[in-house]
Structure formats: C-alpha cells, structure tokens
Design an enzyme around this catalytic site. Structure first.
Site, mmCIF file in Angstrom:
data_model
loop_
_atom_site.group_PDB
_atom_site.id
_atom_site.type_symbol
_atom_site.label_atom_id
_atom_site.label_comp_id
_atom_site.label_asym_id
_atom_site.label_seq_id
_atom_site.Cartn_x
_atom_site.Cartn_y
_atom_site.Cartn_z
ATOM 1 N N ASP A 132 0.874 -1.168 0.000
ATOM 2 C CA ASP A 132 0.000 0.000 0.000
ATOM 3 C C ASP A 132 0.919 1.229 0.000
ATOM 4 O O ASP A 132 2.128 1.115 0.212
ATOM 5 C CB ASP A 132 -0.876 -0.042 1.253
ATOM 6 C CG ASP A 132 -1.976 0.990 1.262
ATOM 7 O OD1 ASP A 132 -2.310 1.535 0.193
ATOM 8 O OD2 ASP A 132 -2.522 1.255 2.354
ATOM 9 N N ASP B 25 -0.167 5.114 1.123
ATOM 10 C CA ASP B 25 -0.412 6.039 2.233
ATOM 11 C C ASP B 25 -0.555 5.269 3.550
ATOM 12 O O ASP B 25 -1.365 4.359 3.666
ATOM 13 C CB ASP B 25 -1.669 6.871 1.973
ATOM 14 C CG ASP B 25 -1.534 7.740 0.724
ATOM 15 O OD1 ASP B 25 -0.396 8.087 0.366
ATOM 16 O OD2 ASP B 25 -2.564 8.050 0.113
#
Length: 194
Positions: A7, A9
């Site tokens: 991922d 953020d």
C-alpha cells in the site's frame, strides 16, 4: 521473480485525513524507504497498489498524482530503492468499481501484468481494506500497525485478543514496513516467489 505489493499512504508515507494531494504533502515514514531498499537487495520487486479517490472526488488531478509519485521515486532512488510500478484506483467510493480496495481488482491487474500467480505474491499495508483485497485476490496478506492501524499498537502483542473485526485470522501483523521487511527477508527462499 519475487514480487511484493505494498500500500502507499500509511505504509510507505504518512497518511492524511484530507488525502495526500500534492508533492509537498508526501512525506516518507521513518525507515520505510530503507526497508524497500533492503527488500530490493534481497531480490524483491516492489509494486504499489493504492486507492486515490481524491482524483474521483476532484481534490487533486493526475498532474498532482504524477508529481507525488515523481517525488516518491526520487526519494526512493536516494535511499537505493525502487518501486517498479504504481497501480492506483482513481474512483470515488460511490463509483462501485472493481479496482477500489477492498475489491481485488488492483491486485488482479498486478498478477496479469507480471504473469504471476497471486498466491505467491505477498501484500502488506496499514489499512484493513488493503489486506482484505489481498486476501480476496488469493495473496498472503500482512497488516502493518502504521497509519490507519497504528492505534492497534496499544494492545498486548500488537493486536486485540479478540482479533480485528473483519480481518481473516491468516493475516500476519507487523509493527511497520521495516519490521515486515525483516520478517520477509528472514524467510527461507522456498517461501519466496521463484
């Protein structure tokens, strides 16, 4: 090929409640870029899968997203690291697309692009929707206690005894990206994608 999906953020960089909408707002988490460098040195190719609904909501545009990723790639390079590709969903939640996590569409795109079975591709992220998408795609999934999951650090052993609502019991939990990198790099080569 050893391939890993992260991922963005809250995993690689600090997350914000109001979206990371410009390159000035993108700030790497401590040790995250170095963790990617160690993974690369261990033979892992790293790609990102990230929801970027700020585009669909009109909060920022593709030029801003490209500037954010250009800054990210520059900082990775300075750390001796690289991310091979960024797969992103630009849609707002109400669009009902298949690529917005927790749907598995982004992961399926990765598998298709690299021609690799997703059952051999670990995924790691700080948001439950990231690991749910990975699990739905058949990937071994890992939750990092940063960003959206940082509050779980308060529990003995890293997670509440009753587990995490909505999380499959097979999902492994790590303190952060550097801790996940340590774990992955310590695994026997047979566990890795070959």
């Amino acid at each position: 090929m050893k391939l890993l999906i992260l991922d963005r953020d809250g995993t690689l960089n600090r997350s914000r409640d109001d979206h990371v909408a410009s390159a000035d707002e993108w700030e790497a988490l401590p040790g995250a870029l170095e963790a990617v460098a160690r993974l690369n040195q261990g033979g892992w190719r790293v790609v990102l899968a990230t929801n970027q609904s700020g585009i669909g909501r009109g909060l920022f545009d593709m030029a801003s997203l490209n500037a954010i990723h250009a800054k990210m790639h520059r900082q990775l390079a300075v750390a001796g690291a690289r991310v091979d590709a960024v797969f992103f969903c630009p849609h707002a939640p109400e669009d009902g697309c298949h690529c917005r996590k927790p749907e598995p569409g982004l992961f399926e795109q990765v598998g298709s692009r690299y021609g690799i079975p997703l059952s051999t591709v670990p995924v790691a992220g700080n948001a439950l929707r990231h690991v749910q998408a990975g699990t739905a795609a058949g990937c071994p999934s890992h939750l990092l206690l940063t960003g959206q999951s940082e509050h779980l650090r308060d529990f003995q052993g890293g997670v509440p005894e009753a587990g995490i609502k909505g999380m499959d019991a097979s999902i492994m939990v790590h303190l952060d990206l550097p801790a996940f990198a340590d774990w992955l790099l310590s695994q026997p080569e047979a566990v890795a994608v070959t």
